[in-house]
Write a protein that holds these residues in place. Structure first.
Motif, PDB file in Angstrom:
ATOM      1  N   THR A  61      53.738  80.346  53.246  1.00 40.69           N
ATOM      2  CA  THR A  61      55.130  80.725  53.481  1.00 40.69           C
ATOM      3  C   THR A  61      56.054  79.626  52.972  1.00 40.69           C
ATOM      4  O   THR A  61      57.068  79.903  52.321  1.00 40.69           O
ATOM      5  CB  THR A  61      55.378  80.988  54.985  1.00 40.69           C
ATOM      6  OG1 THR A  61      54.483  82.016  55.421  1.00 40.69           O
ATOM      7  CG2 THR A  61      56.813  81.412  55.246  1.00 40.69           C
ATOM      8  N   GLY A  62      55.699  78.377  53.241  1.00 38.49           N
ATOM      9  CA  GLY A  62      56.476  77.248  52.740  1.00 38.49           C
ATOM     10  C   GLY A  62      56.509  77.213  51.216  1.00 38.49           C
ATOM     11  O   GLY A  62      57.544  76.914  50.616  1.00 38.49           O
ATOM     12  N   LYS A  63      55.377  77.503  50.601  1.00 37.35           N
ATOM     13  CA  LYS A  63      55.299  77.522  49.131  1.00 37.35           C
ATOM     14  C   LYS A  63      56.210  78.612  48.569  1.00 37.35           C
ATOM     15  O   LYS A  63      56.890  78.409  47.552  1.00 37.35           O
ATOM     16  CB  LYS A  63      53.844  77.745  48.695  1.00 37.35           C
ATOM     17  CG  LYS A  63      53.628  77.682  47.211  1.00 37.35           C
ATOM     18  CD  LYS A  63      53.799  76.278  46.701  1.00 37.35           C
ATOM     19  CE  LYS A  63      53.374  76.172  45.257  1.00 37.35           C
ATOM     20  NZ  LYS A  63      53.740  74.878  44.693  1.00 37.35           N
ATOM     21  N   MET A  64      56.228  79.779  49.230  1.00 37.40           N
ATOM     22  CA  MET A  64      57.116  80.855  48.791  1.00 37.40           C
ATOM     23  C   MET A  64      58.576  80.409  48.865  1.00 37.40           C
ATOM     24  O   MET A  64      59.350  80.633  47.927  1.00 37.40           O
ATOM     25  CB  MET A  64      56.910  82.110  49.662  1.00 37.40           C
ATOM     26  CG  MET A  64      55.606  82.829  49.400  1.00 37.40           C
ATOM     27  SD  MET A  64      55.266  84.156  50.584  1.00 37.40           S
ATOM     28  CE  MET A  64      56.672  85.209  50.360  1.00 37.40           C
ATOM     29  N   MET A  65      58.940  79.763  49.962  1.00 35.32           N
ATOM     30  CA  MET A  65      60.320  79.292  50.123  1.00 35.32           C
ATOM     31  C   MET A  65      60.653  78.221  49.088  1.00 35.32           C
ATOM     32  O   MET A  65      61.758  78.183  48.561  1.00 35.32           O
ATOM     33  CB  MET A  65      60.540  78.750  51.539  1.00 35.32           C
ATOM     34  CG  MET A  65      60.446  79.830  52.618  1.00 35.32           C
ATOM     35  SD  MET A  65      61.469  81.291  52.290  1.00 35.32           S
ATOM     36  CE  MET A  65      63.082  80.587  52.271  1.00 35.32           C
ATOM     37  N   GLU A  66      59.693  77.378  48.776  1.00 34.62           N
ATOM     38  CA  GLU A  66      59.877  76.336  47.763  1.00 34.62           C
ATOM     39  C   GLU A  66      60.188  76.967  46.405  1.00 34.62           C
ATOM     40  O   GLU A  66      61.103  76.539  45.701  1.00 34.62           O
ATOM     41  CB  GLU A  66      58.608  75.488  47.688  1.00 34.62           C
ATOM     42  CG  GLU A  66      58.629  74.375  46.674  1.00 34.62           C
ATOM     43  CD  GLU A  66      57.285  73.660  46.610  1.00 34.62           C
ATOM     44  OE1 GLU A  66      56.807  73.425  45.495  1.00 34.62           O
ATOM     45  OE2 GLU A  66      56.725  73.350  47.683  1.00 34.62           O
TER      46      GLU A  66
END
Length: 117
Positions: A78-83
């Motif tokens: 999820t963090g990677k998607m937001m990044e």
């Protein structure tokens, strides 16, 4: 069920990249090429077949990216998607980045549903 359509080459299915997902034996789904040659068969869902297409059409760099993303937790994904979203905020996202975002999203969703990666 995914919406299948009939293409000019006579294939009734769903196009994904250079391959098509078609109804196999009525219970499973198959991957075929534009000449109607079977690539792989027996998938339980259209999503499983499309995920397999992603993996068999990926180059070495993208396969490494898939492998690395597969090792992440749902929270990290999820963090990677937001990044990725934040990097391209307000800009046109290149095709390569869209594909990476799609891969991260697919892996995240498959992990959340406890499906095979």
């Amino acid at each position: 069920m995914a919406k299948f359509k009939e293409y000019k080459n006579g294939i009734v299915g769903k196009r994904h990249g250079i391959y098509y997902v078609v109804s196999g034996d009525g219970v499973s789904f198959d991957i075929i090429d534009k000449e109607k040659n079977l690539i792989e068969g027996g998938f339980a869902s259209v999503g499983d077949a499309e995920w397999r297409i992603e993996k068999i059409t990926a180059d070495d760099e993208l396969l490494k990216y898939i492998d690395d993303a597969s090792q992440m937790t749902i929270g990290q994904l999820t963090g990677k998607m937001m990044e990725i979203f934040n990097t391209w905020d307000g800009k046109v996202m290149p095709k390569e980045e869209k594909r990476k975002l799609s891969i991260v999203e697919t892996i995240r969703n498959r992990k959340a549903k406890k499906m095979a990666i």
